[in-house]
Enzyme design. Structure first.
Site, PDB file in Angstrom:
ATOM      1  N   ASP A   1       0.772  -1.330   0.032  1.00 16.42           N
ATOM      2  CA  ASP A   1      -0.042  -0.138   0.176  1.00 16.42           C
ATOM      3  C   ASP A   1       0.705   1.261   0.054  1.00 16.42           C
ATOM      4  O   ASP A   1       1.805   1.309   0.784  1.00 16.42           O
ATOM      5  CB  ASP A   1      -1.005   0.076   1.237  1.00 16.42           C
TER       6      ASP A   1
ATOM      7  N   LYS B   1      -7.355  11.457  10.730  1.00 13.27           N
ATOM      8  CA  LYS B   1      -6.737  10.410   9.737  1.00 13.27           C
ATOM      9  C   LYS B   1      -7.502  10.822   8.184  1.00 13.27           C
ATOM     10  O   LYS B   1      -6.963  11.138   7.392  1.00 13.27           O
ATOM     11  CB  LYS B   1      -6.689   8.956  10.027  1.00 13.27           C
TER      12      LYS B   1
ATOM     13  N   ASP C   1      -3.894   2.733  -5.464  1.00 16.44           N
ATOM     14  CA  ASP C   1      -2.547   3.004  -4.909  1.00 16.44           C
ATOM     15  C   ASP C   1      -2.300   1.791  -4.022  1.00 16.44           C
ATOM     16  O   ASP C   1      -1.279   1.740  -3.092  1.00 16.44           O
ATOM     17  CB  ASP C   1      -2.243   4.206  -4.160  1.00 16.44           C
TER      18      ASP C   1
END
Lengths: 1332, 447
Positions: free
Chosen positions: A1019, A1088, A1247
């Site tokens: 990741d 986050k 991604d």
């Protein structure tokens, strides 16, 4: 006779066409000089008041005298037209000059190119090009306007006629007569078109010879001067530039170093400097531009204008004709084309392609005379025949067994005269059936040994990024699939059969449940009903088709009839029944339902079309040969799948062509057809009301209802099923699910994308780029783009990965699904678990008002919950059923991309991009041994999936995994009865799958030899910020997102949280109340999501909502302060990020501001990725389009129409994230390509990159190298250059006005690429945690 | 054809019978020339002239509350010559019973204009003293029992005029902090006739579960703070609201209000609140559209006509209002004229809830009307039959309507009666669509 005419048309028609053109254009130019306008203006003023009064009276509801009404309305429309013209006359006379010059400078190339093409027209050449030159200036604009007016008038008239249900002939005549007294131009047109039908064509044009001659004489001087200015424009512009430069060159000309040293710069000097910079830029640009226009294609401009003209109407006409032809209704098609052609205003919507459709038909029928007539029509319309036209003519000649060589050679020489070559004919034309062979046959009558040269244009990829990849292939090892050739061919047959059927019916996973008596009864009942419905619908459809076919007397109107003849009646009915079955109990909005139904018809039609064109067999042949490249039992190839496919296609060139040829229906057609079918359903599908409960009276009631829901001030049409139907369907729990074939993964490797129009599924149409429904700008750009190889190859690579189902895991999931579901594990529970909807009688006096209100609220929430649960449940049911169906198969996901280049698998429900559940169920079909480090990677992957130990080093994670081996093994052995360690992971199902894989590996005799199918993920840590940091070479930023090698992974979220905490402490000290309240609540988790999405353009508003959600999850946090706290925090997060990522912010701001100014100047933001993929942002001001149907007017809000002005807010807000997405997609594609050449299995979820445990290290290396390679390109610099070229190719002339100021500001901004920091990009290669 | 004529005739007959909307067109419209922004800095003379003219025609209009000539007040010392004249006209014939000797100064017009224009929201303001007077006259503020809510007074010209005219209790609800201090200053100088609250009337009772802070507010709080208690529906009017409906989302606001009215939520819990609002001409014409005007006869108009006596009090050109810097004057979009703002009185009918309609089943009525009027050219009977098969004709005959009547030809009163009949009938209340209707009356749709 007719054959002769074909041969002779070149001579006589060229002259005639000239008359046509001259007659129309300059005559209008002339007439504008007259003072008609003034006079008519006076007339208008005088007659206005009484007329308007009359209009008002008319609008009163008494339709007493229809004739007067008509007349009055006609007069008023005429007046409207006149009024509009007066405005034009007044305004255009002034403005025109300054504008015209400009358009012409570049267009000269194009027109001169055309002139050479039509060189053999010797006699007519000069006046023709003059006319063309003239057409660039006033006359054409006039023509446009007039036809526009004419169109408006016609539209109104049609509307009127429709209303009063009268024959249109007298009206048309009346109109013609009236307008003739005022506007000679229009009258001429109507006369000529009316005459066409009866009198031979030659006569009509001869009738106008005199007029035309006169006008030509009058027009020629003016056109000559126009041409003169055309040539003069460029030099003049240049000189202007020089003049402008002169004064500034007095100021120190060496801009840059010297000037910057001067410390005391006055304002004037600064301005002068800026000016100098701009001049310099302008100079550079104009150089570039002139190079660009001179060196490259004149096509570009032509295409540009064509694309602009190619509107929805043109597409609709195209589709309509094709549909007519497909359904065998040649007569209708012919009539339609003629009636379109006849009227000027409608004629302008036609292009050569439309005429070609008819030519093709006549070619099949072997009637050369009709083709000749089509050529005449083409000339008449002022269009030039293209390859397709000649192709049809030749085909027809080829079909004629005794066609004389003279005719063929005439045709060929005419073709050459038009600048079209025979080789191009074979290269570019789309052939159907045996067309190609016929054309070849015809040519061989003249040139017996002609062989089309078919060397494919091997243009190498221009992007320097992948140049090496394509040139140096020596050490490439492309992966092979683990199949024999025969197996692959067998799979191909299955897939082909499935796509030919268009639908697949599979068992649902609920089939495993035992059948109760009630279920059996209901199923029987439903089946009975369905046969009944089928019968009724079939009859209704036939009747309504009959009505449609007969009532439409006007040929020129597009109607739905041909679209209802494409398939067999039965198939339409099947589609309708299918959509009833899948209708959710809460209903579906009409728009969506209609779109789905319409799309189904389209898909089926295009599959049929491929059959009719005899493509399928050829496809099979090529595919069989293609499997040679993929299969394991054949030799190694050094070519990519796309290259191989193209090679095979050229080798087997005879027969129909595979690529292109199909036109997508415009959105409105799809919707209209869909609404029509939904209307049929609503009107005809009925059921007895006592079918479930015999206590009720028997009444025949509809099962579908059209009603409205209300959202704010809008009303949305909805189709709702009757509760009886819903109940029956729920009780029956039918175990069959019917899907469109494209919903299923493919059973054989997908067809490689070889061009924009061809790839993915075998027969089902697929788009290379997913776009908003109806948007065409992407397609236009893509088709113009010549080198997409790298993009196509990476898509093919992703699609070529074979998958299979992880059966043990699927079994566990299905068992939970069929039991009671589990919210915690993300398995939606069945509706039986839903809260019961309380029933109450609102009439009951026992309840007080407040009780009633309370109960009502409960009913509402319960219903809402139910419908949510239902949709979640169905989604899961589809996914699991597909997975279950595929249990023993191997399958592939064909890929395409969105408009930024991010890739997606085409099947919508079940794919590896899905939720945790679907991801867990999928494993690679191919297994590879774990190798020395594979097991470690599996363990690390498991820890990653749990979400724990994010800040530990890889070693740390491995150690942690080893320390909990007991739990892992327990989870694998007793997933549901053991300690259930896996259930607490972030991604529980993938974690469980990983546990199982690890336990199998550990227990195998030699773990390094254990064959693993399991994908291991890597990741990117906050990938968006990584790209920003790399763009800006931002040291602090780069370190915090792991571009810099570190011992332990850096966590940007914690970093931001820390920063925010610092701010908070400071503010708390200063006595800010909310800062005190927040003490101890600021954590990584809170910030986050916001940090992650900030890169993608989240606003304060959105960010606050995110944080609010997090705060609400914290039980201890006082709820009263949530709003204040989230508001405060989001501000702090933003400023914290600013502090940490200085470069990022600058780049983001630069991008935003550029987009804002570009958009304000009226352009849409466009750019090209480093791999050459063109990207355009489809955000424009919304245009409302109303689609009228008998059922309801559907209001379409179209926000992608490139003719509208761009939506500045969206353009600017979306540019930074879209740009970053285009970069991350480029990075992914590069990685995919290089992984392919290294023989790896590679797939991606944006991604997050997946590969076998064995090859993780290799992939990581490739991934880092490609990241460095990508960012070593001067990306921002190139972007700046591209934008400058794009938006300043045409330099504005007037230096004084405000536009010019804006333009200069934009130019300065674009030229000023934000400076970069001094981060050493090469360090990325050593960074362990860059992707981990 | 003949059927059509019949229908038209019938329609005309019926319209003659049920006349409810007394849209009195205004007489003195001709008096206003489009001047304002320029006139503000121009010498006062022509302006004064204009006003005088308009006032003259006003006072001659029938049905206006004519005010007896009263003593001119000695304001001359405090104001400039120009404004002395203006105020003289404005204050003419009014008196304040509580403090007869202290007339409130309306302030300099330029000053007020400047302050209004400083406002950052898009708003219109009443700054013109004559306009304020005119509004005041229509409100008859000297009724002692009625509270007047002055919504978004801005510089407070209307507020002062109201007080000058003898209003006993005025509540100024101002949404913009900018104007609060001045208003509070005024409040302090008075003896309780004025209360100032930082609150936007048109943002009362926000939907959604956010944190509510001024100017958004809940009605309960506002009314409790003001000490106004719930009243019975049939009681006299407790509160008169006066203000300008914000142009942004005016339709939405009107819909929200009529919803609240039918369900007796929000302010309507406290009785029949009378609204005196300036709304755009276009919206007004839609509000009072009659059956048969298929374009404009919509659910929203029907509901208002059903619930309220609607009276057009005054028409004023856009130019007479001072606008804040961000406010744009809308042009005529569509076919309706839109040159004016209309002062419309919406007075809820006392007998609204007398025959079968209750606040609890009103939501069904709302949804019924909306569903029926989504399309105006369909037969009513078809719609009814969809909801309950075969009962449409029975209902229509009970109503005395013809079988082929279109939904767009049915009068608001008839809809109300239709609903009352439906609500009594078993078939309809058991019909599944009745439940759907229930579900659909979520606040999310004010369509």
């Amino acid at each position: 006779m007719s054959l002769l005419r074909v041969c002779a048309f070149a001579k006589c028609l060229s002259r005639r066409s000239l008359f046509e053109k001259c007659a129309v254009r300059p005559s209008l130019a002339d007439c504008c000089q007259l003072c008609v306008s003034r006079r008519s203006g006076a007339v208008r003023r005088i007659s206005e008041t009484p007329l308007q009064l009359q209009r008002r009276n008319v609008s009163f509801r008494i339709p007493k005298t229809e004739d007067t009404k008509k007349r009055v309305l006609e007069q008023s429309t005429l007046l409207d037209v006149l009024e509009a013209r007066i405005h034009q006359l007044q305004s255009d006379g002034v403005v025109e000059h300054s504008k015209v010059q400009f358009v012409k400078a570049p267009s000269r190339g194009a027109s001169s190119g055309k002139a050479t093409k039509s060189a053999p027209h010797q006699k007519t050449d000069i006046p023709k090009s003059a006319a063309k030159g003239g057409s660039k200036s006033q006359p054409s604009r006039w023509m446009e306007k007039l036809t526009q007016e004419n169109k408006n008038k016609l539209k109104k008239q049609q509307h009127l006629q429709q209303k009063i249900q009268k024959k249109d002939k007298p009206a048309a005549k009346g109109k013609g007569g009236k307008s003739s007294s005022l506007l000679p131009g229009t009258s001429r047109k109507t006369i000529s078109t009316a005459a066409q039908k009866t009198a031979p064509l030659i006569k009509t044009s001869r009738g106008h010879t005199n007029l035309a001659d006169e006008i030509r004489a009058a027009a020629s001087p003016s056109t000559v001067t126009a041409a003169g200015t055309g040539t003069g424009a460029l030099p003049r512009k240049v000189s202007k530039g020089k003049q402008k430069k002169d004064p500034t060159s007095l100021v120190p000309s060496g801009e840059g170093g010297q000037q910057q040293q001067q410390e005391t710069v006055t304002d004037a000097q600064i301005r002068a400097k800026e000016l100098a910079e701009v001049e310099e830029l302008e100079r550079r640009l104009s150089q570039q531009v002139s190079q660009w226009t001179s060196s490259s294609n004149p096509e570009r401009l032509q295409e540009n204008s064509e694309a602009a003209a190619c509107g929805d109407i043109q597409l609709s006409i195209h589709c309509y004709l094709e549909a007519c032809v497909f359904a065998g209704n040649v007569d209708r098609a012919h009539r339609f084309l003629l009636s379109q052609h006849r009227v000027m205003s409608r004629r302008k919507h036609l292009n050569t392609g439309v005429y070609n459709i008819m030519m093709r038909v006549w070619a099949k029928k072997d009637t050369l005379s009709q083709i000749g007539r089509m050529f005449i029509l083409l000339e008449e319309a002022g269009l030039t025949p293209n390859l397709g036209s000649y192709c049809a003519a030749l085909e027809c000649m080829g079909r004629n067994p005794n066609c004389s060589p003279r005719i063929v050679s005439r045709c060929l020489s005419k073709m050459e005269e038009d600048g079209l070559s025979m080789d191009n004919l074979f290269k570019k034309c789309v052939f159907r059936q045996d067309e190609r062979d016929m054309v070849l046959k015809a040519i061989r009558i003249v040139q017996p040994d002609y062989q089309p040269s078919l060397n494919p244009t091997t243009s190498q990829c221009s992007s320097s990024l992948v140049q090496d990849f394509y040139i140096q292939r020596a050490d490439h090892q492309y992966p092979k699939l683990d199949f024999s050739e025969e197996e692959l061919q067998e799979r191909f047959k299955h897939q082909l059969a499935m796509e030919q059927a268009c639908t697949v019916t599979i068992n649902s996973v609920e089939a495993a449940k035992p059948v109760t008596e009630n279920m059996a009864k209901m199923r029987e009942l439903l089946a009975d009903q369905r046969t009944q419905w089928r019968k009724i619908l079939l009859q209704a459809l036939r009747e309504s088709k009959l009505i449609l076919a007969n009532t439409n007397t006007k040929d020129y109107r597009l109607n739905l009839y041909p679209y209802l003849c494409l398939l067999e009646d039965r198939e339409y009915v099947d589609i309708m029944i299918q959509s009833v079955t899948s209708l959710p109990p809460s209903g579906e909005s009409l728009k969506i339902l209609a779109r789905d139904v319409g799309n189904r018809v389209y898909t089926k039609y295009s599959v049929r079309q491929k059959h009719q064109n005899q493509m399928v067999e050829k496809l099979g042949n090529i595919y069989y040969a293609y499997t040679d490249l993929l299969a394991k039992d054949t030799k190694e190839y050094e070519v990519l799948p796309r290259e191989q496919w193209l090679k095979l296609e050229t080798e087997q060139s005879s027969g129909p062509s595979l690529q292109g040829g199909e036109t997508h229906w415009p959105y409105t057609v799809t919707l209209e057809l869909g609404t029509y079918m939904v209307d049929l359903m609503v009107k005809n599908l009925k059921i007895n009301s006592d079918v479930l409960n015999s206590a009720y009276d028997r009444k025949l009631i509809p099962i579908l209802y059209h009603m409205y829901t209300f959202r704010s001030t809008r009303q949305v049409g909805f189709i709702k099923p009757h509760p009886i139907l819903t109940q029956m369907q729920q009780d029956a729990m039918e175990t069959k699910l019917t899907f469109d074939s494209y919903v299923m993964p493919m059973l054989c490797p997908p067809v490689p994308w070889t061009s924009v129009k061809f790839g993915a599924y075998l027969l089902t149409p697929a788009k290379l780029m997913r776009t908003v429904e109806g948007a065409t700008q992407h397609d236009v750009l893509l088709e113009r783009c010549h080198n997409l190889h790298a993009v196509l190859d990476s898509l093919n690579q992703l699609g070529n990965c074979a998958w299979r189902i992880n059966s043990p895991l699927l079994d566990i999931i299905i068992s939970i699904f069929n039991d009671r579901g589990s919210d915690k594990l993300d398995i939606p529970p069945p509706l039986s678990e839903a809260p019961k909807i309380p029933h109450f009688n609102s009439q009951d006096p026992a309840y007080t008002a407040s009780e009633k209100a309370h109960m009502k609220r409960e009913v509402i929430t319960a219903k809402k919950k139910c419908s949510e649960m239902h949709s979640l449940r169905m989604d899961a049911l589809y996914k699991l059923s597909i997975a279950n169906h595929m249990r023993d198969e191997l399958f592939w996901f064909p890929h395409n991309m969105d408009f930024r280049g991010r890739t997606y698998p085409c099947p919508p429900y079940f794919n590896h991009l899905g939720s945790d559940v679907t991801r867990a169920v999928l494993v690679f079909a191919e297994g590879k041994p774990l190798g020395p480090k594979g097991l470690d990677w599996l363990k690390i992957h498991l820890v990653n999936l749990t979400g724990l130990k994010k800040r530990s080093s890889l070693q740390g994670r491995l150690e942690y995994a080893n320390s909990i081996m007991e739990d892992i093994l327990d989870s694998a052995d007793n997933p549901l009865n053991g300690k259930k360690w896996w259930m607490n992971a972030d991604e529980p199902w993938q974690a469980l799958a990983c546990c199982m894989e690890i336990s199998n590996a550990v227990r195998s005799p030699d773990p390094t030899q254990f064959i693993s199918h399991f994908p291991v993920h890597q990741d990117g840590s906050c990938n968006g910020l990584q790209h920003y940091a790399a763009l800006g070479r931002d040291v602090i930023g780069a370190t915090s997102v792991n571009l810099m090698p570190c011992d332990v992974p850096q966590d940007v979220y914690s970093g931001v949280a820390q920063q925010v905490e610092e701010f908070r402490v400071r503010d708390a000290k200063n006595g800010l109340k909310i800062a005190k309240v927040l003490e101890g609540f600021i954590s990584r988790k809170v910030v986050k999501q916001t940090v992650m999405t900030v890169v993608y353009g989240v606003t304060r508003y959105g960010g606050r909502l995110q944080i609010e959600k997090r705060l609400k999850e914290i039980d201890e946090f006082p709820k009263d302060h949530v709003w204040d706290a989230s508001n405060y925090l989001v501000r702090m997060v933003f400023s914290g990020l600013k502090e940490m990522f200085t470069g990022t912010r600058e780049i983001q701001d630069w991008l935003t501001e550029s987009a804002r100014l570009i958009s304000k100047s009226g352009h849409t933001v466009q750019w090209v990725t480093p791999l050459g993929l063109p990207i355009i942002q489809p955000y424009h001001r919304t245009r409302n389009q109303v689609l009228k149907s008998s059922m309801q007017h559907i209001n379409l809000q179209i926000s992608h129409d490139s003719k509208e002005r761009p939506d500045t807010v969206k353009q600017k807000n979306a540019f930074p994230p879209n740009f970053i997405h285009s970069l991350d997609s480029t990075h992914m594609m590069l990685t995919a390509l290089h992984c392919y050449s290294a023989g790896l299995t590679f797939v991606s979820v944006h991604d997050c990159f997946w590969t076998h445990a064995l090859t993780v290290d290799t992939m990581n290396k490739v991934c880092r190298e490609q990241f460095v390679a990508l960012h070593s390109q001067p990306i921002l610099q190139e972007l700046s250059t591209f934008l400058l070229q794009k938006y300043f190719a045409v330099l504005p002339s007037d230096a004084k006005n405000k536009k010019y100021q804006d333009y200069r500001r934009l130019m300065q901004l674009l030229a000023k690429v934000p400076p970069t920091g001094d981060f050493d990009l090469q360090r990325v290669k050593e960074s362990t945690y860059f992707f981990s | 054809m003949s059927a059509h004529i019949c229908r038209v005739v019938e329609l005309m007959m019926r319209s003659a019978c049920c006349h409810t909307v007394r849209s009195r067109t205004c007489l003195h419209k001709s008096g206003f020339a489009p001047v304002v922004p320029a006139a503000l800095c121009a010498p006062g003379a022509p302006r004064l002239h204009r006003r005088a003219f308009s006032l003259g025609s006003l006072s001659s209009g029938p049905g206006r509350p004519t005010l007896g000539p009263s003593a001119q007040q000695p304001l001359a010392e405090r104001t400039s010559p120009l404004h002395r004249k203006l105020s003289a006209v404005a204050v003419q014939g009014q008196y304040r019973p509580l403090c007869r000797y202290d007339y409130l100064d309306l302030g300099e017009v330029e000053d007020n204009v400047r302050r209004a224009q400083a406002c950052k929201n898009s708003r219109f303001f009443i700054v013109d003293p004559d306009l304020a007077t005119l509004i005041t006259q229509t409100l008859t503020p000297d009724d002692a029992k009625t509270v007047i809510f002055d919504c978004n007074p801005g510089p407070g010209v209307l507020t002062r005029t109201l007080l000058n005219a003898g209003a006993q209790r005025v509540v100024a609800l101002e949404g913009d902090k900018l104007f609060i201090p001045d208003l509070q200053d005024l409040e302090g100088r008075l003896d309780g006739q004025l209360e100032v609250v930082h609150c936007d009337y048109f943002k009362l009772d926000p939907i959604g579960s956010g944190y509510v802070k001024p100017p958004a507010m809940f009605t309960d709080k506002l009314f409790t703070d003001l000490g106004i208690s719930e009243a019975s529906w049939t009681d006299d009017i407790p509160v008169k609201v006066v203000g300008i409906l914000p142009l942004r989302n005016d339709r939405g606001t009107l819909l929200k209000m009529v919803y609240a009215l039918f369900e007796r939520l929000s302010v309507f819990r406290y009785g029949r609140i009378e609204l005196n609002l300036f709304i755009s001409e276009k919206e007004y014409l839609k509000l009072v559209a009659r059956p048969g005007e298929m374009m404009h006869y919509r659910a929203f108009g029907v509901l208002w006509q059903m619930a309220c006596d609607i009276e057009l009090l005054h028409k004023e050109p856009w130019e007479s209002f001072t606008k804040s810097s961000r406010q744009h004057v809308p042009g005529p979009k569509g076919k309706l004229p839109n040159d004016h703002m209309c002062l419309v009185r919406l007075r809820p009918r006392a007998d609204l809830f007398s025959a079968g309609l209750t606040p609890s089943n009103a939501s069904t009525l709302l949804m019924m009307v909306k569903q029926l009027l989504a399309k105006r050219k369909v037969k009513l009977i078809d719609r009814l039959n969809l909801w309950s098969p075969d009962s449409g004709s029975k209902l229509l005959s009970e109503m005395g309507l013809s079988e082929d009547i279109l939904t767009g030809h049915v009068y608001p009163e008839e809809y109300l009666r239709l609903f009352q009949l439906m609500d009594k009938s078993q078939e309809f209340t058991q019909s599944w669509l009745y439940e759907e209707i229930l579900e659909n009356t979520q606040r999310e749709g004010w369509g």
